[in-house]
Design an enzyme around this catalytic site. Structure first.
Site, mmCIF file in Angstrom:
data_model
loop_
_atom_site.group_PDB
_atom_site.id
_atom_site.type_symbol
_atom_site.label_atom_id
_atom_site.label_comp_id
_atom_site.label_asym_id
_atom_site.label_seq_id
_atom_site.Cartn_x
_atom_site.Cartn_y
_atom_site.Cartn_z
ATOM 1 N N CYS A 43 -7.537 9.546 -7.571
ATOM 2 C CA CYS A 43 -7.502 8.170 -7.070
ATOM 3 C C CYS A 43 -8.711 7.861 -6.195
ATOM 4 O O CYS A 43 -9.397 6.866 -6.397
ATOM 5 C CB CYS A 43 -6.203 7.957 -6.285
ATOM 6 S SG CYS A 43 -6.106 6.350 -5.505
ATOM 7 N N CYS A 48 -8.803 5.070 -8.936
ATOM 8 C CA CYS A 48 -8.515 3.733 -8.408
ATOM 9 C C CYS A 48 -9.594 3.169 -7.489
ATOM 10 O O CYS A 48 -10.035 2.036 -7.647
ATOM 11 C CB CYS A 48 -7.208 3.747 -7.605
ATOM 12 S SG CYS A 48 -6.012 4.991 -8.073
ATOM 13 N N LYS A 51 -13.180 2.772 -8.947
ATOM 14 C CA LYS A 51 -13.006 1.779 -10.019
ATOM 15 C C LYS A 51 -12.939 0.366 -9.454
ATOM 16 O O LYS A 51 -13.647 -0.530 -9.890
ATOM 17 C CB LYS A 51 -11.736 2.139 -10.796
ATOM 18 C CG LYS A 51 -11.404 1.317 -11.988
ATOM 19 C CD LYS A 51 -10.438 0.198 -11.772
ATOM 20 C CE LYS A 51 -9.135 0.442 -11.112
ATOM 21 N NZ LYS A 51 -8.048 0.897 -11.925
ATOM 22 N N TYR A 180 -5.478 0.914 -19.972
ATOM 23 C CA TYR A 180 -6.064 0.126 -18.892
ATOM 24 C C TYR A 180 -7.416 0.664 -18.450
ATOM 25 O O TYR A 180 -8.298 -0.107 -18.057
ATOM 26 C CB TYR A 180 -5.073 -0.028 -17.729
ATOM 27 C CG TYR A 180 -4.941 1.170 -16.808
ATOM 28 C CD1 TYR A 180 -5.695 1.267 -15.659
ATOM 29 C CD2 TYR A 180 -4.040 2.198 -17.087
ATOM 30 C CE1 TYR A 180 -5.568 2.352 -14.806
ATOM 31 C CE2 TYR A 180 -3.902 3.278 -16.244
ATOM 32 C CZ TYR A 180 -4.677 3.355 -15.105
ATOM 33 O OH TYR A 180 -4.554 4.430 -14.273
ATOM 34 N N GLU A 184 -10.546 -1.749 -18.359
ATOM 35 C CA GLU A 184 -11.206 -2.030 -17.075
ATOM 36 C C GLU A 184 -12.691 -1.668 -17.131
ATOM 37 O O GLU A 184 -13.544 -2.424 -16.652
ATOM 38 C CB GLU A 184 -10.510 -1.235 -15.957
ATOM 39 C CG GLU A 184 -9.135 -1.788 -15.631
ATOM 40 C CD GLU A 184 -8.351 -0.952 -14.635
ATOM 41 O OE1 GLU A 184 -7.389 -1.473 -14.060
ATOM 42 O OE2 GLU A 184 -8.690 0.239 -14.430
ATOM 43 N N HIS A 439 1.592 -24.552 -1.713
ATOM 44 C CA HIS A 439 0.692 -25.458 -2.428
ATOM 45 C C HIS A 439 -0.599 -25.663 -1.628
ATOM 46 O O HIS A 439 -0.538 -25.765 -0.413
ATOM 47 C CB HIS A 439 1.408 -26.797 -2.616
ATOM 48 C CG HIS A 439 0.596 -27.766 -3.383
ATOM 49 N ND1 HIS A 439 0.408 -27.670 -4.742
ATOM 50 C CD2 HIS A 439 -0.097 -28.863 -2.964
ATOM 51 C CE1 HIS A 439 -0.361 -28.670 -5.145
ATOM 52 N NE2 HIS A 439 -0.691 -29.402 -4.085
ATOM 53 N N GLU A 444 2.150 -20.770 -7.252
ATOM 54 C CA GLU A 444 3.273 -21.704 -7.152
ATOM 55 C C GLU A 444 3.909 -21.958 -8.515
ATOM 56 O O GLU A 444 5.068 -22.333 -8.614
ATOM 57 C CB GLU A 444 2.859 -23.013 -6.476
ATOM 58 C CG GLU A 444 1.929 -23.889 -7.259
ATOM 59 C CD GLU A 444 1.484 -25.123 -6.445
ATOM 60 O OE1 GLU A 444 2.338 -25.946 -6.102
ATOM 61 O OE2 GLU A 444 0.270 -25.237 -6.162
HETATM 62 C C1 LIG Z 1 -10.355 5.871 -13.986
HETATM 63 C C2 LIG Z 1 -8.991 5.861 -13.353
HETATM 64 C C3 LIG Z 1 -8.538 4.716 -12.727
HETATM 65 C C4 LIG Z 1 -7.276 4.714 -12.146
HETATM 66 N N1 LIG Z 1 -6.862 3.558 -11.544
HETATM 67 C C5 LIG Z 1 -5.637 3.508 -10.984
HETATM 68 C C6 LIG Z 1 -5.193 2.326 -10.325
HETATM 69 O O1 LIG Z 1 -5.893 1.317 -10.284
HETATM 70 N N2 LIG Z 1 -3.968 2.340 -9.745
HETATM 71 C C7 LIG Z 1 -3.159 3.448 -9.786
HETATM 72 O O2 LIG Z 1 -2.069 3.417 -9.228
HETATM 73 N N3 LIG Z 1 -3.560 4.585 -10.404
HETATM 74 C C8 LIG Z 1 -4.774 4.633 -10.992
HETATM 75 N N4 LIG Z 1 -5.189 5.794 -11.600
HETATM 76 C C9 LIG Z 1 -4.256 6.946 -11.679
HETATM 77 C C10 LIG Z 1 -4.239 7.720 -10.364
HETATM 78 O O3 LIG Z 1 -5.546 8.074 -10.004
HETATM 79 C C11 LIG Z 1 -3.374 8.972 -10.543
HETATM 80 O O4 LIG Z 1 -2.115 8.589 -11.033
HETATM 81 C C12 LIG Z 1 -3.183 9.721 -9.227
HETATM 82 O O5 LIG Z 1 -4.417 10.104 -8.688
HETATM 83 C C13 LIG Z 1 -2.292 10.947 -9.455
HETATM 84 O O6 LIG Z 1 -2.188 11.691 -8.270
HETATM 85 P P1 LIG Z 1 -1.854 13.248 -8.310
HETATM 86 O O7 LIG Z 1 -1.648 13.662 -6.897
HETATM 87 O O8 LIG Z 1 -0.801 13.506 -9.293
HETATM 88 O O9 LIG Z 1 -3.141 13.939 -8.916
HETATM 89 P P2 LIG Z 1 -4.747 13.845 -8.563
HETATM 90 O O10 LIG Z 1 -4.966 12.657 -7.707
HETATM 91 O O11 LIG Z 1 -5.385 13.921 -9.862
HETATM 92 O O12 LIG Z 1 -4.960 15.113 -7.684
HETATM 93 C C14 LIG Z 1 -4.909 16.398 -8.218
HETATM 94 C C15 LIG Z 1 -5.871 17.273 -7.437
HETATM 95 O O13 LIG Z 1 -5.592 18.631 -7.716
HETATM 96 C C16 LIG Z 1 -6.809 19.332 -7.740
HETATM 97 N N5 LIG Z 1 -6.564 20.578 -8.463
HETATM 98 C C17 LIG Z 1 -6.287 20.744 -9.779
HETATM 99 N N6 LIG Z 1 -6.029 22.030 -10.047
HETATM 100 C C18 LIG Z 1 -6.167 22.707 -8.876
HETATM 101 C C19 LIG Z 1 -6.010 24.075 -8.508
HETATM 102 N N7 LIG Z 1 -5.649 24.999 -9.388
HETATM 103 N N8 LIG Z 1 -6.230 24.408 -7.216
HETATM 104 C C20 LIG Z 1 -6.588 23.487 -6.305
HETATM 105 N N9 LIG Z 1 -6.734 22.195 -6.607
HETATM 106 C C21 LIG Z 1 -6.512 21.794 -7.867
HETATM 107 C C22 LIG Z 1 -7.771 18.380 -8.409
HETATM 108 O O14 LIG Z 1 -9.105 18.694 -8.099
HETATM 109 C C23 LIG Z 1 -7.323 17.046 -7.807
HETATM 110 O O15 LIG Z 1 -8.060 16.734 -6.649
HETATM 111 C C24 LIG Z 1 -6.454 5.857 -12.188
HETATM 112 C C25 LIG Z 1 -6.915 7.017 -12.814
HETATM 113 C C26 LIG Z 1 -8.158 7.023 -13.399
HETATM 114 C C27 LIG Z 1 -8.640 8.268 -14.083
#
Ligand SMILES: Cc1cc2nc3c(=O)[nH]c(=O)nc-3n(C[C@H](O)[C@H](O)[C@H](O)COP(=O)(O)OP(=O)(O)OC[C@H]3O[C@@H](n4cnc5c(N)ncnc54)[C@H](O)[C@@H]3O)c2cc1C
Length: 463
Positions: A43, A48, A51, A180, A184, A439, A444
């Site tokens: 994110c 997010c 983006k 999306y 986007e 308004h 609205e």
């Molecule tokens: C281009 C794009 C745009 C997006 N836009 C939106 C939006 O507008 N609104 C919205 O709600 N969502 C959006 N999302 C989705 C959102 O980013 C994800 O749903 C969210 O980040 C998921 O969170 P998470 O904690 O599951 O995983 P992540 O945020 O992906 O975090 C996982 C972390 O784990 C780390 N990791 C992985 N394996 C290991 C390991 N073995 N040891 C240590 N660290 C590790 C990774 O490096 C990463 O930092 C978007 C996604 C993308 C790709």
């Protein structure tokens, strides 16, 4: 005295993991978290946040053009991609720092290391060359773009990760995907002046969104100058001597561009994580299988967020983290509620939506009323911009409950957040009607559509 080093070890410092670690630490638990790349996760670092910053950047040409109708003369504008990338980098570095210090200030330990499971209670910190133990383990490793390895020439393509840091802005780009992220980025690149083509294998972009919004956004994007080709699939990508990419699609047509971007879904980060050693079960898409409380088949191991492939959105990962804390540490078993999630597509124009689409409502309810309004938003009157806004309410005619609310137009995402409360609370159309309009606003319309535009009986639209 616990035999473990920590009460909770979190793997993955993204939206879900950081929230869980920080709040668990404030509960007085001994907590550690490991992040292999950058705190903040998808994110903050490549989702997010950057983006949305790019969306803002890409909207300025229209603002400049619209200003003339309001009496402004704007000198010829120019755009500098490296400045945008550098400023974006500064902001995400700031946020990433806040994510890490948030955990530390709450009393947790934040490791900068890849972490893998050795067994159900032991975690290897790869960067530190040592193991630690924990009573409870939370996996929040997120996902990554599907590399689409079966596509010949996929190695020449970029994915959303790279799109944020291209050394230079391409003159032309072909984007594959109809979700999306693809939509986007098509709008972002087009807004920044890049000749943009969107290729999608399905019939219409943005599957699962309301059909009217999908059609209307498609039309508006084409009117702006984005080429959209549905029911089209890449067959191969070739890099030619001049460095340009030739993308051949089904039927033999070739699209030539500086960059080809694949936005064809995401894969869960579950490889080489030691899940087998710990006995954690995976699903068919490589996601971690969890029960309704985010617990895996191993009693003390939990998983939240994108790695579970439920609903891949930041607020969902955070909500799942909070529910996990209730269940695991507060003796208050709490299921994440995935029903009726408001969401936005930061396309241009924007989509804001919550609840059932017209088609989905028609499948589930015998009598559906649709209230729909299409109008030119006031801000476009003096600017001369022809773009129209669309608002739509989908109502169960029998109970009067508003099942879905869908908007295409400026600030639709902001409106969806508030509509989300009303739809989640199962307010009725009569509640909407009793609500005084604000308004003059575009929103609205949502409380002034008194007569159904048409009804859907047993899934069939009729006047
Ligand atoms: C281009 C794009 C745009 C997006 N836009 C939106 C939006 O507008 N609104 C919205 O709600 N969502 C959006 N999302 C989705 C959102 O980013 C994800 O749903 C969210 O980040 C998921 O969170 P998470 O904690 O599951 O995983 P992540 O945020 O992906 O975090 C996982 C972390 O784990 C780390 N990791 C992985 N394996 C290991 C390991 N073995 N040891 C240590 N660290 C590790 C990774 O490096 C990463 O930092 C978007 C996604 C993308 C790709």
């Amino acid at each position: 005295m616990s035999p473990y080093d920590y009460d909770l070890f979190v793997i993955g410092g993204g939206s879900g993991g950081v929230r869980a670690a920080r709040v668990a630490a404030t509960l007085g638990k001994r907590v550690a978290i490991a992040e292999e790349y950058r705190y903040g996760g998808t994110c903050v670092i490549r989702g997010c946040v950057p983006k949305k910053l790019f969306v803002y950047a890409s909207q300025f040409p229209e603002h400049f053009a619209d200003a003339a109708g309001y009496g402004w003369t704007v000198p010829e504008a120019s755009f500098d991609w490296p400045t945008l990338v550098a400023n974006k980098d500064r902001e995400i570095a700031r946020l990433s720092g806040l994510y890490q210090t948030g955990v530390e200030n709450a009393g947790g330990e934040a490791f900068q290391s890849r972490a893998t499971l050795v067994d159900a209670h032991t975690i290897r910190l790869e960067g530190e060359g040592r193991t630690v133990t924990a009573d409870q383990i939370l996996i929040a490793t997120g996902g990554r773009p599907n590399p689409h390895a079966a596509l010949p020439g996929h190695e020449h393509c970029i994915f959303s990760n790279e799109a944020f840091d291209l050394p230079e802005l391409p003159k032309s780009i072909v984007i594959a995907g109809g979700g999306y992220i693809a939509v986007e980025f098509a709008n972002i690149f087009h807004g920044l002046g890049v000749d943009t083509t969107l290729i999608y294998r399905g019939k219409e972009i943005l599957q699962r969104f309301d059909i009217d919004l999908r059609h209307r956004l498609h039309e508006e994007m084409v009117a702006k100058g984005i080429r959209i080709r549905c029911q089209t699939i890449f067959e191969k990508i070739e890099k030619k001597a001049d460095g340009r990419l030739h993308a051949t699609v089904n039927g033999g047509e070739i699209f030539i561009a500086d960059q080809v971007m694949l936005a064809l879904g995401r894969l869960a980060n579950t490889e080489d994580l030691g899940l087998e050693a710990a006995g954690v079960e995976l699903g068919v898409r490589g996601e971690i299988v969890v029960d309704a409380f985010s617990r895996t088949n191993v009693e003390n191991i939990w998983a939240i967020g994108d790695v579970t492939d439920r609903v891949q959105l930041t607020p969902v990962a955070i909500h799942e983290a909070m529910c996990f804390l209730e269940t695991a540490f507060k003796d208050n078993p709490t299921r994440p509620d995935h029903d009726c999630i408001a969401t936005a597509v930061f396309s241009q124009p924007e989509i804001g939506t919550v609840g059932l689409s017209e088609d989905e409502a028609g499948r589930r309810f015998a009598n559906v009323e649709v209230y729909s309004a299409s109008f030119r938003p006031m801000r476009h009157t003096l600017s001369g911009r022809q773009e129209r806004m669309l608002t739509k309410l989908v109502v169960d005619a029998d109970s009067r409950v508003v099942l879905g609310a869908h908007i295409l137009g400026p600030d639709a995402g902001e409106m969806a957040q508030l509509l989300g409360i009303a739809v989640k609370a199962r307010l009725t159309k009569d509640d909407f009607d009793r609500t005084m309009a604000v308004h003059p606003t575009a929103a609205e319309e949502l409380v002034t559509m008194y007569k159904p535009s048409y009804v859907v009986r047993n899934g069939e639209r009729s006047a």
